[in-house]
Structure formats: C-alpha cells, structure tokens
Write an enzyme that holds these catalytic residues in place. Sequence first.
Site, short mmCIF file in Angstrom:
data_model
loop_
_atom_site.label_atom_id
_atom_site.label_comp_id
_atom_site.label_asym_id
_atom_site.label_seq_id
_atom_site.Cartn_x
_atom_site.Cartn_y
_atom_site.Cartn_z
N GLY A 563 42.67 28.18 23.35
CA GLY A 563 42.64 26.87 23.97
C GLY A 563 43.64 25.94 23.32
O GLY A 563 44.58 26.38 22.64
N GLN A 564 43.41 24.66 23.51
CA GLN A 564 44.38 23.67 23.05
C GLN A 564 44.48 23.62 21.53
O GLN A 564 45.55 23.34 20.97
CB GLN A 564 43.97 22.30 23.60
CG GLN A 564 44.94 21.16 23.25
CD GLN A 564 44.49 19.85 23.86
OE1 GLN A 564 43.48 19.79 24.54
NE2 GLN A 564 45.24 18.79 23.59
N PHE A 565 43.38 23.90 20.83
CA PHE A 565 43.36 23.69 19.38
C PHE A 565 43.13 24.97 18.58
O PHE A 565 43.11 24.92 17.36
CB PHE A 565 42.28 22.69 19.01
CG PHE A 565 42.49 21.34 19.65
CD1 PHE A 565 43.46 20.47 19.18
CD2 PHE A 565 41.73 20.96 20.74
CE1 PHE A 565 43.67 19.25 19.78
CE2 PHE A 565 41.93 19.73 21.33
CZ PHE A 565 42.90 18.87 20.85
N GLY A 566 42.94 26.10 19.24
CA GLY A 566 42.70 27.31 18.46
C GLY A 566 42.44 28.51 19.33
O GLY A 566 42.77 28.53 20.51
N LYS A 597 35.48 31.54 16.12
CA LYS A 597 36.29 30.43 16.60
C LYS A 597 37.19 29.97 15.47
O LYS A 597 36.70 29.60 14.40
CB LYS A 597 35.39 29.27 17.05
CG LYS A 597 34.61 29.51 18.32
CD LYS A 597 33.85 28.25 18.71
CE LYS A 597 33.09 28.42 19.99
NZ LYS A 597 32.40 27.16 20.39
N ASP A 701 28.53 23.87 31.02
CA ASP A 701 29.31 25.03 31.49
C ASP A 701 28.43 26.27 31.55
O ASP A 701 28.85 27.36 31.17
CB ASP A 701 30.51 25.27 30.58
CG ASP A 701 31.52 26.23 31.21
OD1 ASP A 701 31.48 26.39 32.44
OD2 ASP A 701 32.31 26.83 30.47
#
Length: 805
Positions: A563-566, A597, A701
């Site tokens: 994703g955007q950060f990892g 994560k 989600d």
Amino acid sequence: MYLRLLLLTLLTGHSTSEVILSICRYALGMYDRTIRDEDITASSQWYESTGPQFARLQREEGDGAWCPAGLLQPEDVQFLQIHLHKLYFITLIGTQGRHARATGKEFARSYRVDYSRNGDRWLSWKDHQGQQIIKGNVDEYEVVLNDLRPPIIASHIRVIPVTKVPMTVCMRVELYGCAWYDGLKSYSIPEGETYMAPGHPIAYLNDSTYDGYLGRRLFDGLGQLTDGVLGLDDFTQSHQYRVWPGYDYVGWKNESTRNGYVEVEFQFDRPRNFTSMKVHCNNKFTKGVKIFQRAECLFKSRQQSDWEPESVGVVTVLDDKNPSSRFVIIPLQQRVGSFILCRFYFADTWMMFSEISFQSGNALLTIMLRQQREPLAPTTINHMVKHDEPKTSVLIGCLVAIILLLVVIIVLILWKQYIQKRLEKAPRRILEEDATVRLSFYSYTIGNNNQTQIHQSNPTYERIFPLDLDYQQPTKPLRKLPELSQSAEDSGKRNLTKSTPHQGFQNSVPHYAETDIVNLQGVTGNNMYAVPALTVDSLTKKDISVGEFPRNQLRMKEKLGEGQFGEVHLCEVEGLQDFLEMSSSDCSNQPVLVAVKMLRANVTKTARNDFLKEIKIISRLKHPNIIRLLGVCVRDDPLCMITEYMENGDLNQFLSQREIRSQFTTANNIPSVSLHNLLYMATQIASGMKYLASLNFVHRDLATRNCLVGNNHTLKIADFGMSRNLYSGDYYRIQGRAVLPIRWMAWESILLGKFTTSSDVWAFGVTLWEMFTLCKEQPYSVLSDEQVIENTGEFFRDQGRQVMI
C-alpha cells in the site's frame, strides 16, 4: 445484531424464486437416499433385484440398476418415476448404465423425460428447438450429465429410455436442481406477438416453452417467465444457442389490447403471504419498448371465489435515458392468497417481460397474527389448513408460542428504546448537510489536527427529504476495551470535545465517520478499523501489550500485497509457541505461518505514529474470531506487526475453488463445502463482528477477502484485504488516491460518508451472499463501478428501481 441478521437469513419464513441457474444444481437425493425407495416406482422390472429402488446413480445395490422387463422395443414406453413430494426447479439429469461389478453391460443410449406438477397431468420436456430425445450413455459405467434447457418445474419426473432397435436397457439416475420456493404452479397470459418495425429485425415474442394450453390466451402452464433466464438489453439478442430473435422475452403491443393493459393471472401451490413481485422488463425505448407505467394486483384464496375488491400496486418512474433491461419491484403489502391477477399498463408501444418472481411467506402465520386484531371466520382458517388436518393442532400450538415470544421481544425492545431515550443527554438534530445526498470520498490523508480530509464529487443526485437517523445513529459502547480503566475513559471524554471536528457537540448527531472516530494511517494507507477517539486517547497512554519478536526469525515466503506506506508479507517463523509461552503440549519446533505488516522506513512521522497507535489498539482485541496480534518489531526500522495467518488462506479463494458438497463431488473427489460448513463459518463471522460492535469498532471492509480460514473451517476476521493486488478490482479508486469497497458498502456510506456498526451489518449481509454463492462473482457483477454508485441513490429513493445483488 450480526447474529440476528444471520438467523433472519436462515430462519425467515419468506422465500423467493430468484433462481440462479449456475448454482441451482444440487443433487436431489437419489444417491444419498433423501429420495426414499417408496418414492421411486417403475412401469415394470426384470426381477426384484432390478427394481426401481436400485436406480440410484453411483450405487451398486441389487443387480446394479433398474431394468424394465423384456427387450425394449422402439414403440415401448417404459418409465422410471420419481416422486419429489413438492415442486423443484430441475436443471440437470445424470444417467448411468448397469455395471454390476463388471458383470452387467446394459445402458440406455437415449431417453426422454416427462414431468408433472400434480401427479395427474403429464407433460413431455422439449429443448429450445422442440426436440424431446436426450443423448444417454455410451458405456455401462460412465456418468453422463445433461443440462435441461429449458429447466423443468415439477414434483413428479419420469425418465423414459428410448431405443431404435430392440435391446435390453438398464439405468441409474440422479436429478439435480433446487427447491421451487416460489410455489408458482401456473400463469395465464395473452399470446405473445411479433415485433415488426421499419429498419429493425423481426422479433418473435411468443412464450415458446409454455407447457400449458395454447391459444389466444395461454393458461395452466409455466414457461419463459419462470425459466431463470433474464433477457438482454437488446431483445433481438439471446443467451440461448440457435434460437430466433426475441426468444428470451414475451411481449405485447399496446394497440392490440382493448384497455391499454396486459392481464396476467398467477396460481400458487398454497395460500401465501406475499411481500413483493419482481418483473424483469425490457426498456429499449429507442425501439418503442418501455417498462410498464403502473401495475395493480388483486388477490383471492380459492378458484371459485371472487377477487378481493382492494388492489395493491405501484406507479413506476419511467426512464428515457438508460435503455438497459431491469427488474421492477411491485410491493404486495403482505396480502394473502392462492391466486393473483395483475394488470400491467403500457407506457409506450411495446411491453416485454423475461422473468417474474415472487417473495412470499407463511400465509397461515399471517392469518393468526391478523386474528389478534380482526378475527376471521373459522371456515377461512379451515380452508387454509384442510390439506394437512392431522398436523393442524400441533402447528397452531407452535404458532401461538411464537406469537407469545414475539410479544415478549417487542415489549423488551420498546422498553430498551424508552430507557435509551431517557439516557440521552443531548437532543438529536438533523444537520443541514444531511438533507442532501452527496457522494463523499476519503483521501485518508491526515492533517495537522489529525483529522481525515474529505474530498467530494459533484453528483447529479437531487435534493431529498432528511434521512431517517434511526439507522445511522451509533449505539453506546456495550462494554469497554480490556484494560481500559474508568479514569482513562473519563479522561477520553474530556479530550473528545476538544478534538471533535464539529463544535457544539450537544446539538449535533454523533456519526462515527464525522465526530468521534479516528482513522489511522496503516501500512496500506488506512487502517480499515474506525476507532472511537476516547479509545485511541486512552490506549496511547499505555505500553504495547505484546512482546518484541526477534526479527531474524522471520522468513519471507510471499508478498501478499502493498500500500501507500508499506507491505504485507506472508512469513514463516519457528519458535513462536515458545515466544508466546504456550503450553508444553504445543509443538514449539513446528514452523508457523504469520502475516507481517511492515512499515517503510522513509514514511512520515504521522504515519509512523499512527502505525504504533494501531499496534496498541489491535493488541487489545482478544476474540477467537478476530486475527490476533502475536508480536512486534519496533526497536528499529522497518517497524513490523506480526499477526496470525490461517492455513487455508482467505475465505474468498477458499470458497471460489470449491463446489457445494454432493454425491457427485464426493464421488469425483471434487473440492467441496457443505451448507453446514457455510453456516458454521457465517456464525463465526457474526460472532467476531458482534465483538467489534460491542467496542464501537467499525470495520468498514468486511468481506470474504478479509476473513481467513483455518483447519476444520475455523475462521478469523482480518483487515488487510485492501493491500492485496489480487483484490484491487474490488475497490473503487477516487482521483488516484482513495480506494473504497463500494460493492460492500451501505448506501449511506457511499452517499454520505457515514460508517457505523449498521453499515458493517450491511457488509455482513453482502458477505453472506458471497459465501452462499461460493464467491463465484462480485456483488452487482452486472454493474460497473459507476452504476453501483448510481444504484445506491435508488436504494435511498426506494422507488423499486434499485438493482439487488
């Protein structure tokens, strides 16, 4: 709330005939003996050991099959008859010859099928080209499956072997389909007409598969309006192979009718309590075809009775912009009857239908409930139950008990609502911005004040009435998080009013997505859990409740997503049980799969702090159906959190690779899952979501991709499905930044940006649909992402134009 929805899904008395042909293929019970020996008869048999009870697919009982007596002649009609006791929608027939442990070599090279809905009037099945003969077996052992197109709706089936030369035949059989919950026995309609217009191809709009009596008016039969096939937008095209233009529709011309409407009469198997009727209509307005302008329906309980004078119906909203075919829903307002007469009024030159289905419930229960207000004549009740008099007293006793239980539940609900209103400290007020439907998009960008920025589009939804806030109002937390003290909670309350985006908290409605929820940037750009602000404020004062895991013991196996950060990795670790100080009965040397994560080292300070907050929050979630945080690596970069990962991966992949368990899947070693397994997994999801709801956590989600499956169908809810490239198509991207799972989101989440436990319940319902269709397709698979968004506006307006899953 989740358990209640699950129970309603499984136990409700309502039924619908929205048959999905691709999954209506369950074995009806020849192999597993659900169909009893006494329900299988035959015109004749060679010996007792070749009687009809031995005509079970894949079984070698008796002398191995049913064999009619003597040589079968070309003119003979020998049949195997199966009594199903109620109406079934039959889509497939499997046949097999007589193997008899390698001593038999008889089989039927071809056969035909007769069927009946009442056991008296028998009909012969024909395919789309009018052919009756079905190709059978080519040897004595292999199973041959033949689709019935069109399908059969019947309670009695006769399989009739056919031969061109005298020969001995033997057969084993299985029927496949599903229960015909609709209960519709016949419909009566005017004869369909031929569409002819200059510059357009001719289309023959007759009901070509109707099995009743034909003439100017068709009656006492079923046909294309109940075959499970929805017509295409262009009525001259068809799903079927080698058929004429207009095949999937039955259509009529306005000028051919006397009063400007088409009258259709429906007859059902028993009195029913009708909720709604769904009519699939063509709307090719460029060719003079539109949905009906209005419809009105009358009811009666007996053939000889007069129609009740009070009608129900609907006035539709005509559409001159979208030529797509669609379902139109007609509310039937819980009316009771065995017969329905509906008049559909023309809105243009032509009107065309391809499918009609009904939602109905227990008529007797409805009558008993109405008697509490307006007692009916005893003769009416006697007529409703006379078909099953020996069971009537037991049934009435059960119904009385159910009614008393419902009364108690209603009293408790009313009392709870009264107490909640007394405890409310602030009056509710509708915010001005809530009076207009709008599409809210989240960029998930955290500003200096730690608030989520919202980007809005400029949709074409009109101004509407204020929303019913009962659905969206968040409930109070049912309990506190583990280790959350009263003093911490009080501290959180004092800080809450300072950090709330809207001032004047006492005069506003506290929606989760607007006031008391903090959304954290996680590895994927957003942690899908929405967490009460007081919880975040309290937990950030505490230390991380899990240990530091040795980073060198993580062995990367697969990148699940990013994703955007990892990134999210699937890793294998050894010694995890010792690290968690589990009991000595566990094998501490066995490698364990975990999900890791991993935050990138060059992220912003805000993202880093949010990641640590997420660790502190997730570490306090302790429930057998929620993925558990096992350990962390936070002493140096990159920061990592280690969570459980289940042996069988995510539920979406698990189910999509399986079929519903039957004797066919068992015999052929096909991966399968039983309905009992699905129910067990659904209850686990409900249990985990109930736990999150009790803490006022909003998942946002929930879907099968975010549920992980272990051994013995155990299941745990996770939150990193959005990061997986495999499911990128399940998310709608906004301006290249935010992603939203719109096909799982409630309409108020899409239009107003409001996420609550109630919107999680909506997602749970969609997840149930995924599970019981074995994840074979996306929700609203016939719609584009933009059409899904438009469809949410129809859910709000509730004018019968919304498309259901």
